[in-house]
Motif scaffolding. Structure first.
Motif, PDB file in Angstrom:
ATOM      1  N   ILE A 158      30.853  38.135  26.194  1.00 22.52           N
ATOM      2  CA  ILE A 158      31.870  39.164  26.434  1.00 22.52           C
ATOM      3  C   ILE A 158      31.942  39.493  27.933  1.00 22.52           C
ATOM      4  N   GLY A 159      30.756  39.574  28.562  1.00 21.91           N
ATOM      5  CA  GLY A 159      30.717  39.825  30.003  1.00 21.91           C
ATOM      6  C   GLY A 159      31.410  38.733  30.793  1.00 21.91           C
ATOM      7  N   MET A 160      31.219  37.468  30.372  1.00 23.97           N
ATOM      8  CA  MET A 160      31.895  36.338  31.030  1.00 23.97           C
ATOM      9  C   MET A 160      33.403  36.468  30.899  1.00 23.97           C
ATOM     10  N   PHE A 161      33.853  36.860  29.705  1.00 24.71           N
ATOM     11  CA  PHE A 161      35.293  37.008  29.461  1.00 24.71           C
ATOM     12  C   PHE A 161      35.890  38.111  30.337  1.00 24.71           C
ATOM     13  N   VAL A 162      35.196  39.255  30.432  1.00 19.86           N
ATOM     14  CA  VAL A 162      35.671  40.371  31.261  1.00 19.86           C
ATOM     15  C   VAL A 162      35.700  39.962  32.735  1.00 19.86           C
ATOM     16  N   ALA A 163      34.654  39.280  33.194  1.00 20.29           N
ATOM     17  CA  ALA A 163      34.598  38.842  34.591  1.00 20.29           C
ATOM     18  C   ALA A 163      35.705  37.839  34.891  1.00 20.29           C
ATOM     19  N   LEU A 164      35.951  36.921  33.937  1.00 24.72           N
ATOM     20  CA  LEU A 164      37.021  35.937  34.123  1.00 24.72           C
ATOM     21  C   LEU A 164      38.377  36.629  34.195  1.00 24.72           C
ATOM     22  N   LEU A 165      38.567  37.646  33.354  1.00 24.94           N
ATOM     23  CA  LEU A 165      39.809  38.422  33.391  1.00 24.94           C
ATOM     24  C   LEU A 165      39.950  39.117  34.750  1.00 24.94           C
ATOM     25  N   GLY A 166      38.831  39.622  35.270  1.00 28.20           N
ATOM     26  CA  GLY A 166      38.847  40.260  36.581  1.00 28.20           C
ATOM     27  C   GLY A 166      39.213  39.286  37.693  1.00 28.20           C
ATOM     28  N   ILE A 167      38.715  38.056  37.603  1.00 32.71           N
ATOM     29  CA  ILE A 167      39.033  37.019  38.594  1.00 32.71           C
ATOM     30  C   ILE A 167      40.534  36.735  38.595  1.00 32.71           C
ATOM     31  N   VAL A 168      41.084  36.531  37.388  1.00 32.57           N
ATOM     32  CA  VAL A 168      42.511  36.210  37.253  1.00 32.57           C
ATOM     33  C   VAL A 168      43.367  37.367  37.758  1.00 32.57           C
ATOM     34  N   LEU A 169      43.021  38.586  37.371  1.00 35.37           N
ATOM     35  CA  LEU A 169      43.806  39.765  37.735  1.00 35.37           C
ATOM     36  C   LEU A 169      43.770  40.014  39.245  1.00 35.37           C
ATOM     37  N   SER A 170      42.587  39.962  39.847  1.00 29.34           N
ATOM     38  CA  SER A 170      42.467  40.220  41.286  1.00 29.34           C
ATOM     39  C   SER A 170      43.098  39.102  42.110  1.00 29.34           C
ATOM     40  N   THR A 171      42.985  37.859  41.639  1.00 29.75           N
ATOM     41  CA  THR A 171      43.613  36.739  42.356  1.00 29.75           C
ATOM     42  C   THR A 171      45.132  36.860  42.310  1.00 29.75           C
ATOM     43  N   ALA A 172      45.668  37.170  41.118  1.00 27.92           N
ATOM     44  CA  ALA A 172      47.119  37.340  40.981  1.00 27.92           C
ATOM     45  C   ALA A 172      47.608  38.510  41.827  1.00 27.92           C
ATOM     46  N   SER A 173      46.842  39.591  41.843  1.00 27.77           N
ATOM     47  CA  SER A 173      47.217  40.769  42.643  1.00 27.77           C
ATOM     48  C   SER A 173      47.223  40.430  44.125  1.00 27.77           C
ATOM     49  N   GLY A 174      46.233  39.654  44.562  1.00 22.06           N
ATOM     50  CA  GLY A 174      46.161  39.250  45.969  1.00 22.06           C
ATOM     51  C   GLY A 174      47.344  38.397  46.376  1.00 22.06           C
ATOM     52  N   PHE A 175      47.692  37.424  45.526  1.00 25.60           N
ATOM     53  CA  PHE A 175      48.845  36.559  45.831  1.00 25.60           C
ATOM     54  C   PHE A 175      50.143  37.369  45.841  1.00 25.60           C
ATOM     55  N   ASN A 176      50.278  38.292  44.892  1.00 26.20           N
ATOM     56  CA  ASN A 176      51.486  39.116  44.835  1.00 26.20           C
ATOM     57  C   ASN A 176      51.609  40.005  46.070  1.00 26.20           C
ATOM     58  N   GLU A 177      50.508  40.598  46.492  1.00 19.56           N
ATOM     59  CA  GLU A 177      50.517  41.478  47.666  1.00 19.56           C
ATOM     60  C   GLU A 177      50.766  40.671  48.941  1.00 19.56           C
ATOM     61  N   LYS A 178      50.185  39.479  49.026  1.00 20.76           N
ATOM     62  CA  LYS A 178      50.405  38.620  50.198  1.00 20.76           C
ATOM     63  C   LYS A 178      51.862  38.188  50.286  1.00 20.76           C
TER      64      LYS A 178
END
Length: 248
Positions: A158-178
């Protein structure tokens, strides 16, 4: 050998720029703001840029009640240090000197929710957040791989799944903001009075009259005209010599 020679040639410029910066600070402390401006701008002329340099330069212009260059340089400083609260505070004070009081029309809908979320951090910060989540993912993966108990494996999974979701969300947010940051073309009105036209022609109808220090966003360019949008979503054409782009 060539690289060493270039480095040796750059060293005197570095020390000269540092001396000019320190000299500007001394002038500022003595309240000799025009002399401080000359020193700071001589540093900029060497190609050296920093948030502190733009911030100090903006403070000088603010003290001289020169609204357009004050706002402009605070905005430049904020680009280099987007989370600096002191820059943001001084920028708000400088904006209050402007004649125009342009309202900000709040955006609505799903795009606004995304923009509000991603703009909480600079895209570089989002990148570091993604790296942190990746590190957490590896820790959970290690725990999952080496754990012998079923309950622990489930927790780590479950921790791996949450961390993976965090990676995807923060990466997408970074690309969108850039992407938003790169496509946005803010500028400051430097002319004392500048007519916003309905068409890119000198004799076209005036939409409104802008004054120095007002922030606009460039949408497109034709010859020596720029189509701009205000924060209240008013659009029009303005002569390009009346404004100065912040990101140049």
């Amino acid at each position: 050998m060539k690289k060493i020679l270039i480095l040796l040639l750059l060293i005197p410029h570095f020390f000269w720029a540092q001396n000019a910066f320190d000299e500007g600070n001394k002038f500022y402390q003595k309240e000799q703001y025009q002399q401080a401006i000359s020193s700071y701008e001589s540093v900029l002329a060497t190609g050296k840029h920093s948030a502190e340099l733009y911030f100090n330069l903006a403070n000088c212009y603010y003290k001289l009640h020169r609204v357009a260059p004050a706002v402009y340089n605070y905005e430049k400083a904020l680009l280099l240090s987007p989370n600096d609260t002191e820059i943001k505070t001084n920028l708000e004070f400088a904006r209050k000197m402007a004649v125009d009081d342009i309202k900000i029309v709040p955006k609505v809908g799903f795009n606004k929710l995304i923009a509000d979320f991603t703009s909480k951090y600079h895209y570089d910060t989002w990148a570091w957040i993604a790296v942190a989540f990746a590190f957490v993912f590896l820790l959970f993966f290690g725990g999952y791989y080496f754990s012998q108990k079923t309950i622990l494996k489930r927790i780590y999974f479950i921790g791996m799944f949450v961390a993976l979701l965090g990676i995807v969300l923060s990466t997408a947010s970074g690309f969108n903001e850039k992407n938003r940051n790169e496509n946005e073309r803010p500028a400051i009105v430097f002319a004392e009075n500048a007519s916003l036209k309905s068409e890119p022609k000198p004799n076209s109808q005036d939409t409104t009259v802008l004054h120095e220090g007002t922030k606009v966003y460039i949408l497109e360019s034709i010859a020596n005209w720029k189509k701009v949008e205000l924060t209240d979503e008013t659009t029009g054409w303005i002569e390009d010599n009346a404004i100065k782009e912040i990101k140049n």
